[in-house]
Design a protein around this motif. Structure first.
Motif, mmCIF file in Angstrom:
data_model
loop_
_atom_site.group_PDB
_atom_site.id
_atom_site.type_symbol
_atom_site.label_atom_id
_atom_site.label_comp_id
_atom_site.label_asym_id
_atom_site.label_seq_id
_atom_site.Cartn_x
_atom_site.Cartn_y
_atom_site.Cartn_z
ATOM 1 N N ILE A 364 0.864 -1.172 0.000
ATOM 2 C CA ILE A 364 0.000 0.000 0.000
ATOM 3 C C ILE A 364 0.908 1.232 0.000
ATOM 4 N N PRO A 365 0.569 2.292 -0.733
ATOM 5 C CA PRO A 365 1.443 3.466 -0.793
ATOM 6 C C PRO A 365 1.722 4.044 0.596
ATOM 7 N N HIS A 366 2.905 4.626 0.747
ATOM 8 C CA HIS A 366 3.235 5.296 2.005
ATOM 9 C C HIS A 366 2.188 6.357 2.312
ATOM 10 N N SER A 367 1.864 6.500 3.602
ATOM 11 C CA SER A 367 0.764 7.359 4.002
ATOM 12 C C SER A 367 0.956 8.810 3.563
ATOM 13 N N ILE A 368 2.058 9.435 3.954
ATOM 14 C CA ILE A 368 2.320 10.828 3.573
ATOM 15 C C ILE A 368 3.753 10.934 3.062
ATOM 16 N N VAL A 369 3.928 11.598 1.926
ATOM 17 C CA VAL A 369 5.242 11.764 1.320
ATOM 18 C C VAL A 369 5.481 13.241 1.034
ATOM 19 N N PHE A 370 6.605 13.758 1.492
ATOM 20 C CA PHE A 370 7.046 15.118 1.156
ATOM 21 C C PHE A 370 7.961 14.996 -0.055
ATOM 22 N N LEU A 371 7.542 15.566 -1.174
ATOM 23 C CA LEU A 371 8.257 15.389 -2.434
ATOM 24 C C LEU A 371 9.223 16.537 -2.695
ATOM 25 N N PHE A 372 10.432 16.170 -3.156
ATOM 26 C CA PHE A 372 11.447 17.144 -3.542
ATOM 27 C C PHE A 372 11.466 17.251 -5.067
ATOM 28 N N GLY A 373 12.467 17.925 -5.586
ATOM 29 C CA GLY A 373 12.627 17.978 -7.031
ATOM 30 C C GLY A 373 12.822 16.592 -7.588
ATOM 31 N N LYS A 374 13.645 15.769 -6.898
ATOM 32 C CA LYS A 374 13.845 14.369 -7.255
ATOM 33 C C LYS A 374 13.623 13.539 -5.997
ATOM 34 N N GLY A 375 12.681 12.600 -6.090
ATOM 35 C CA GLY A 375 12.424 11.741 -4.943
ATOM 36 C C GLY A 375 11.583 12.430 -3.897
ATOM 37 N N GLY A 376 11.519 11.802 -2.725
ATOM 38 C CA GLY A 376 10.722 12.341 -1.642
ATOM 39 C C GLY A 376 11.029 11.638 -0.345
ATOM 40 N N MET A 377 10.430 12.129 0.747
ATOM 41 C CA MET A 377 10.648 11.553 2.064
ATOM 42 C C MET A 377 9.313 11.103 2.622
ATOM 43 N N SER A 378 9.198 9.810 2.891
ATOM 44 C CA SER A 378 7.970 9.254 3.448
ATOM 45 C C SER A 378 8.008 9.351 4.968
ATOM 46 N N THR A 379 6.857 9.596 5.583
ATOM 47 C CA THR A 379 6.781 9.630 7.038
ATOM 48 C C THR A 379 6.607 8.215 7.565
ATOM 49 N N VAL A 380 6.956 8.027 8.833
ATOM 50 C CA VAL A 380 6.781 6.729 9.459
ATOM 51 C C VAL A 380 5.297 6.411 9.574
ATOM 52 N N SER A 381 4.508 7.394 9.994
ATOM 53 C CA SER A 381 3.073 7.188 10.129
ATOM 54 C C SER A 381 2.353 8.525 10.070
ATOM 55 N N ASP A 382 1.150 8.507 9.521
ATOM 56 C CA ASP A 382 0.328 9.714 9.505
ATOM 57 C C ASP A 382 -0.550 9.791 10.734
ATOM 58 N N LEU A 383 -0.550 8.747 11.550
ATOM 59 C CA LEU A 383 -1.451 8.676 12.701
ATOM 60 C C LEU A 383 -0.677 8.491 13.998
ATOM 61 N N LYS A 384 -1.221 9.066 15.049
ATOM 62 C CA LYS A 384 -0.645 8.937 16.382
ATOM 63 C C LYS A 384 -1.705 8.342 17.302
ATOM 64 N N TRP A 385 -1.359 7.213 17.918
ATOM 65 C CA TRP A 385 -2.291 6.569 18.849
ATOM 66 C C TRP A 385 -2.317 7.363 20.148
ATOM 67 N N MET A 386 -3.527 7.782 20.569
ATOM 68 C CA MET A 386 -3.660 8.620 21.758
ATOM 69 C C MET A 386 -4.325 7.886 22.912
ATOM 70 N N GLY A 387 -4.572 6.586 22.752
ATOM 71 C CA GLY A 387 -5.239 5.824 23.791
ATOM 72 C C GLY A 387 -6.739 6.049 23.761
ATOM 73 N N ASP A 388 -7.483 5.265 24.556
ATOM 74 C CA ASP A 388 -8.944 5.412 24.647
ATOM 75 C C ASP A 388 -9.607 5.380 23.279
ATOM 76 N N ASP A 389 -9.130 4.500 22.408
ATOM 77 C CA ASP A 389 -9.735 4.303 21.083
ATOM 78 C C ASP A 389 -9.683 5.575 20.228
ATOM 79 N N ILE A 390 -8.577 6.311 20.352
ATOM 80 C CA ILE A 390 -8.447 7.560 19.588
ATOM 81 C C ILE A 390 -7.143 7.549 18.803
ATOM 82 N N ARG A 391 -7.215 7.907 17.542
ATOM 83 C CA ARG A 391 -6.042 8.159 16.716
ATOM 84 C C ARG A 391 -6.173 9.548 16.113
#
Length: 434
Positions: A364-391
């Motif tokens: 599955i494609p990386h969640s969020i990618v910051f694109l440069f002129g050539k290539g890009g940087m993918s984030t580890v995750s677009d979501l942060k688990w906050m507990g109590d069934d919350i992301r």
């Protein structure tokens, strides 16, 4: 007769000396006195780091002074100078003040001033010296500016062991400059518990820690940080990871990427990169004002900088809203919940169709990618688990008029960052999984 007898006495008296010389010479030839061989010049040096979960700050552990004592300094990417509080508990016989007429003082401050101690006769007062170089120290957390003087002291370092499991050899101590903060507890406010000051890693300053280590150990102006395992390297690689019995240099990995560093004329110490656009699950985020992504050459406003001191990525409001809109469309069937600080966009986790990452087959494609002129940087995750069934969407709304449009924070990196000042490149690892 007298002359001959005197000559015999003279020759006889030399005999013990000649025998002694012969014995000593033979002894030295058989058992030469040990002469310490000089430590080979390292390709890079390495220090341990600590991560403080309360303040989310990284600290470098340095052994400094005479006798050697551990010193913990909070890493500051934009800092011009390493400094520590030395008006209390700092004792070292190799501590030396820097005179205000020296060239090093001119490097530390554009406006050179000399220290004038009011109580210079106070016993054991080692932190104030008349005619020492007066400096200002900056706390990167509170932004407060304190006072102090410029000093030098000895620092030890270990050579990067490369692929060896054992620590590298301890190198001959070198003398480096530090700011001596004399503002008391005020100077350390907001810093991690146990921190005694700040390690400035600024890009252009000749007195930043990376510049001084480069000159002192004859290394390239490069430093790299392992965010997870607790190491900081100066001078470059190799950066080995152990996989079973194999040693793999991270820079040889297919996950390694880099991109040019940009210079912000108003913030020359900081590390900017050229983000052109952003994708979420392979969808380009529309309606981002391109002017926000570039650095204004007059004001220095805008652009994207890397700052692992920021816990999460911070975005200018319109960029944040554009990302959040696409993100909410991706999770349109999820139940929204009230914001949980510091985040603004949150969901009920049990209602989200978060993809299950797979090890094989089509990814599955990386969640969020910051694109440069050539290539890009993918984030580890677009979501942060906050507990109590919350992301929550793991980005922060930074307001309408921030100085920098995008500040890439520590949570969204994948464990290893390299800042190559000598080549103006920023290197990083892509996430193994989306």
């Amino acid at each position: 007769m007298t002359s001959s007898f005197g000559s015999c006495i003279f020759q006889f008296s030399l005999l013990p000396l000649l025998l002694l010389f012969f014995i000593l010479s033979f002894s030295n030839a058989q058992s030469p006195s040990p002469i310490p061989s000089p430590t080979p010049r390292p390709t890079s040096i390495v220090f341990d780091t600590e991560y403080d979960p309360l303040t989310l700050q990284f600290m470098i552990n340095i052994n400094q002074g005479t006798p050697l004592a551990p010193v913990k300094l909070v890493l500051d990417l934009g800092g011009k100078l390493p400094w520590l509080r030395c008006d209390k508990g700092y004792t070292s016989s190799s501590y030396k003040p820097v005179n205000c007429t020296s060239s090093k003082c001119a490097q530390a401050s554009k406006h050179v001033t000399c220290v004038l101690c009011k109580n210079s006769t106070e016993p054991n007062k080692t932190w104030c010296h008349n005619n020492a170089c007066s400096i200002h120290t900056r706390n990167p957390v509170t932004k407060a500016v304190g006072h102090g003087e410029l000093i030098t002291d000895l620092v030890t370092a270990r050579s990067n062991p490369g692929s060896s499991q054992a620590p590298g050899p301890l190198l001959t101590p070198r003398r480096f400059a530090f700011g001596c903060a004399t503002s008391g507890e005020f100077s350390l406010r907001g810093l991690a518990k146990g921190a005694q000051g700040v390690a400035g890693l600024g890009r252009s300053s000749v007195l930043s820690l990376v510049s001084q280590f480069s000159a002192g150990f004859r290394l390239s102006r490069i430093f790299a940080l392992e965010l997870g395992t607790g190491k900081i390297f100066f001078g470059g690689g190799p950066y080995f990871y152990t996989f079973g019995s194999d040693f793999i240099d991270l820079r040889e990995s297919h996950l390694w990427s880099d991109t040019p560093l940009l210079t912000n004329p108003k913030s020359p110490e900081e590390y900017f990169i050229d983000v052109k656009s952003i994708k979420i699950y392979n969808v380009t985020v529309p309606n981002i004002d391109k002017r926000l992504l570039s650095i204004n050459k007059v004001s220095g406003v805008g652009g994207t900088k890397v700052d692992f001191q920021a816990p999460y990525t911070v975005l200018q409001t319109s960029i944040y809203k554009a990302i959040a809109k696409v993100h909410m469309a991706r999770y349109k069937n999820a139940t929204r919940v009230p914001p949980v600080a510091p985040f603004s966009t949150c969901y009920k986790a049990s209602t989200m169709d978060v993809p299950e990452w797979i090890l094989e087959g089509n990814r599955i494609p990386h969640s969020i990618v910051f694109l440069f002129g050539k290539g890009g940087m993918s984030t580890v995750s677009d979501l942060k688990w906050m507990g109590d069934d919350i992301r929550c969407l793991s980005f922060i709304d930074g307001g309408l008029y921030p100085k920098t449009s995008i500040v890439l924070g520590e949570y969204n990196f994948n464990g290893f960052l390299e800042f190559d000042i000598s080549r103006s490149r920023f290197g990083f690892l892509q996430p193994l999984f989306p």
